[in-house]
Design an enzyme around this catalytic site. Structure first.
Site, mmCIF file in Angstrom:
data_model
loop_
_atom_site.group_PDB
_atom_site.id
_atom_site.type_symbol
_atom_site.label_atom_id
_atom_site.label_comp_id
_atom_site.label_asym_id
_atom_site.label_seq_id
_atom_site.Cartn_x
_atom_site.Cartn_y
_atom_site.Cartn_z
ATOM 1 N N CYS A 20 0.862 -1.175 0.000
ATOM 2 C CA CYS A 20 0.000 0.000 0.000
ATOM 3 C C CYS A 20 0.901 1.228 0.000
ATOM 4 C CB CYS A 20 -0.960 -0.015 1.188
ATOM 5 S SG CYS A 20 -0.130 0.028 2.785
ATOM 6 N N MET A 21 0.432 2.325 0.527
ATOM 7 C CA MET A 21 1.171 3.584 0.442
ATOM 8 C C MET A 21 2.446 3.575 1.279
ATOM 9 S SD MET A 21 0.488 6.488 -1.151
ATOM 10 C CE MET A 21 0.775 8.253 -1.164
#
Length: 649
Positions: free
Chosen positions: A29-30
């Protein structure tokens, strides 16, 4: 050195989780790499935490190694490249020949990934300028296409002008909102892309329209004395002029005193670049136009399929440079002498080639959902004869498909030329909307040409026009799952020196301390200091004036760097990466410069909560260590746009 760091982190992660053979799959993810582990007893948590570049480790349903924005995507990609799978794909049994497999996949990667080139950079820039305009292209184009069909039916005598005239006028007014002033929109977007002042870019775009010129006393082409015409130089001329504007304006900013900058810089920029556009860029296009008249007349005299192919293939490049303006008097002269223009149906095949190319791209790149959505929006407009969405939003940014689309247009033109040159009784749009205007019952010839253009554009593009990088992106799209794509910003932002600066609230809601979040990464401050907001509204606005540095394809997280150098991460919800973009809508692009308060994205809070996720949104200063203090101002309720965090240098 950067590549060595990424490879090192990837290898050391494998070493501390029991090797790739102990991993079932990898996504990210980020902020973190997420691994599905087979045997958790083989994982060395202390060793993972000790890796230089790793910010922390979280044990959950997946093993999460926190690395941070801008690096995590590269590490995750390196990890799957070592094994020879795509992000999100199950790992093969690599226990026997991992080294051999790694060497093979590394060699394959070198063959597959093309080195960046200046040509690709230019195409990428064109895409960033035009893609934001596609929704307006599609909406106005469909309205304009309907107006064209009705107008052509009136001209052909099928519909009554008294009944339909006002409706057609209203539809054309709506269409003209973008297509009549496209140069202005392109000027604005080009300025944002090149780093010039957007308003000045819009003015430079408007200059090409010659709006203040007296038609009875037109400006002259300095090369041959002929009158300049509005739009001469085309959209490409506008982009080139705004590029010059950006260079000139930036240099003025360096030399003009700050107290006079607001007066001198915009005035000199508009004057110098405006003069260059009127007396250099537009006249050069005019000279080319004049020389093309003789060439076109020669091609027409040749006749048959050869002339049809040449004209159909070359028309789109002429449109790009605004050179199609020279054809209007030729059309009118033909209609006056023979009752129809045989040139217009042939040139209309250029649009047919674009349609065929777009369909081929749709088929070959169908796994790339975002690209397919653009094609689906632009195709109906292109079929009705409005070609801008297909040209500037689909084929031209990819490069090769634009060329193969032109070949398809040439094939359609050759079909019409070979069958006997159908003529149009009036000047109108192309596509199927031109059918009612075809003279002497030869509509079937024109229809055969359209089909030839569609098929020619499709075949040429399907077999020869698909860029390798676009195909690879599409092939990876469906299997990657949640994936962050972070590219280095194209703009070099020199941070502004400050003593104290303020970060505004990007959304409205209840203020929550990071330490209260049910997420160790944010709660522990691994990503930096900040605060969270339990939102009452799903609109997320820019908390600072700055540049968008990263956007997840899932659109739930966005990175922005202020003009002062403060790096911020806005992460809407907890674990909302699992929603894969459902419930999120983004309104900005990477590398885009935004102002504080500009709308960045919208989140459907009901969908987020219905899926079982928290909508609490952390706002984190990811380069916290560069500042002496990062302090939260508001502690209870906050309204979007109000001061939220203060930072001391």
């Amino acid at each position: 050195m950067a590549e060595e760091k990424i490879t090192r982190i990837a290898r050391e992660i494998y070493e501390n989780v029991g090797g790739p053979e102990n991993v079932r799959k990898v996504i990210h993810c980020m902020t973190r790499v997420r691994m599905t582990i087979i045997d958790e007893t083989k994982v060395d948590l202390a060793g993972l935490k000790a890796i230089k570049g790793v910010l922390g480790v979280i044990e959950d349903e997946t093993l999460q190694v926190v690395i941070g924005p801008g690096t995590v995507n590269k590490v995750a990609q390196a990890m799957v490249d070592m094994v020879g799978v795509k992000l999100g794909e199950p790992f093969p049994d690599t226990s026997d020949s991992l080294d051999e497999l790694m060497a093979k996949t590394k060699a394959n990667a070198k063959e597959k990934y093309n080195k960046p080139s200046k040509f690709k950079a230019v195409l990428n820039t064109i895409a960033k300028i035009f893609v934001p305009l596609i929704p307006a292209f599609v909406g106005a184009g469909l309205i304009g296409g309907l107006a064209s069909v009705l107008s052509n039916l009136v001209t052909a005598g099928t519909l009554d002008l008294a009944t339909w005239g006002q409706i057609i006028t209203v539809l054309k007014i709506i269409q003209g909102g973008i297509f009549s002033y496209l140069a202005i929109y392109v000027g604005l977007n080009s300025a944002q892309e090149f780093g010039a002042t957007p308003a000045l870019g819009g003015v430079i775009g408007a200059v090409s329209l010659l709006l203040g010129m007296d038609p009875n006393a037109p400006l002259k082409n300095v090369f041959n004395g002929t009158p300049l015409s509005a739009g001469q130089g085309g959209i490409i001329g506008v982009i080139f002029a705004v590029w010059l504007l950006a260079i000139f304006e930036k240099r003025l900013h360096k030399f003009v005193p700050e107290s006079l900058d607001i007066i001198i810089t915009p005035t000199l920029s508009l004057l110098v670049i405006g003069l260059a556009e009127i007396f250099l860029i537009m006249p050069v296009a005019g000279v080319i136009s004049s020389s093309l008249v003789g060439a076109i007349n020669f091609i027409l005299s040749v006749g048959g399929g050869i002339s049809g192919f040449v004209l159909g293939a070359l028309f789109l490049p002429m449109v790009m440079f605004g050179l199609h303006q020279i054809l209007t008097p030729i059309h009118l002269e033909m209609i006056s002498k023979t009752g129809s223009t045989q040139l217009l149906p042939v040139l209309a095949m250029a649009g047919a080639g674009q349609v065929g190319a777009a369909i081929a791209l749709w088929v070959r790149l169908r796994k790339d959902k975002e690209f397919v959505e653009r094609v689906k929006g632009a195709l109906p407009v292109g079929i009705l004869g409005i070609g801008e969405p297909l040209i500037y939003g689909i084929t031209l940014p990819l490069g090769r498909p634009f060329v193969t689309a032109c070949i398809g247009g040439g094939i359609g033109g050759a079909v019409i030329g070979a069958l006997g040159n159908a003529g149009a009784i009036a000047i109108g749009p192309s596509g199927v909307a031109l059918l009612p205007l075809i003279a002497d019952g030869k509509w079937w010839i024109y229809l055969c040409g359209l089909l030839g253009g569609y098929i020619g554009g499709f075949v040429a593009t399907y077999f020869f026009g698909i860029p390798a990088d676009a195909k690879m992106k599409a092939d990876n799209y469906a299997t990657v799952g949640p994936k962050e794509v972070v590219e280095p910003t194209l703009k070099v932002v020199e941070p502004v020196k400050f003593k104290t600066t303020t970060i505004k609230a990007p959304l409205s809601g209840k203020v929550v301390k990071l330490s209260k979040l049910n997420d160790q990464v944010f709660a522990s401050g691994l990503m930096g200091k900040g605060v969270a907001i339990e939102p009452t509204n799903g609109e997320v606005c820019a908390p600072v004036t700055g540049t968008i540095t990263s956007i997840l394809p899932t659109k739930h997280a966005i990175g922005i760097t202020s003009d002062e150098g403060v790096e911020l991460l806005i992460h809407v919800g907890m674990d909302t990466v699992e929603l894969k973009g459902v419930g999120f809508e983004c309104f900005v692009n990477e590398n885009e410069h935004v102002k504080a308060g500009d709308l960045l994205l919208k989140a459907d809070l009901k969908k987020i909560k219905a899926a079982g996720f928290s909508a609490t949104t952390p706002i984190v200063v990811t380069n916290t260590k560069e500042y002496s203090a990062v302090e939260v101002i508001s502690s209870t309720e906050v309204t979007k746009g109000y001061p939220l965090i203060t930072i001391k240098a």
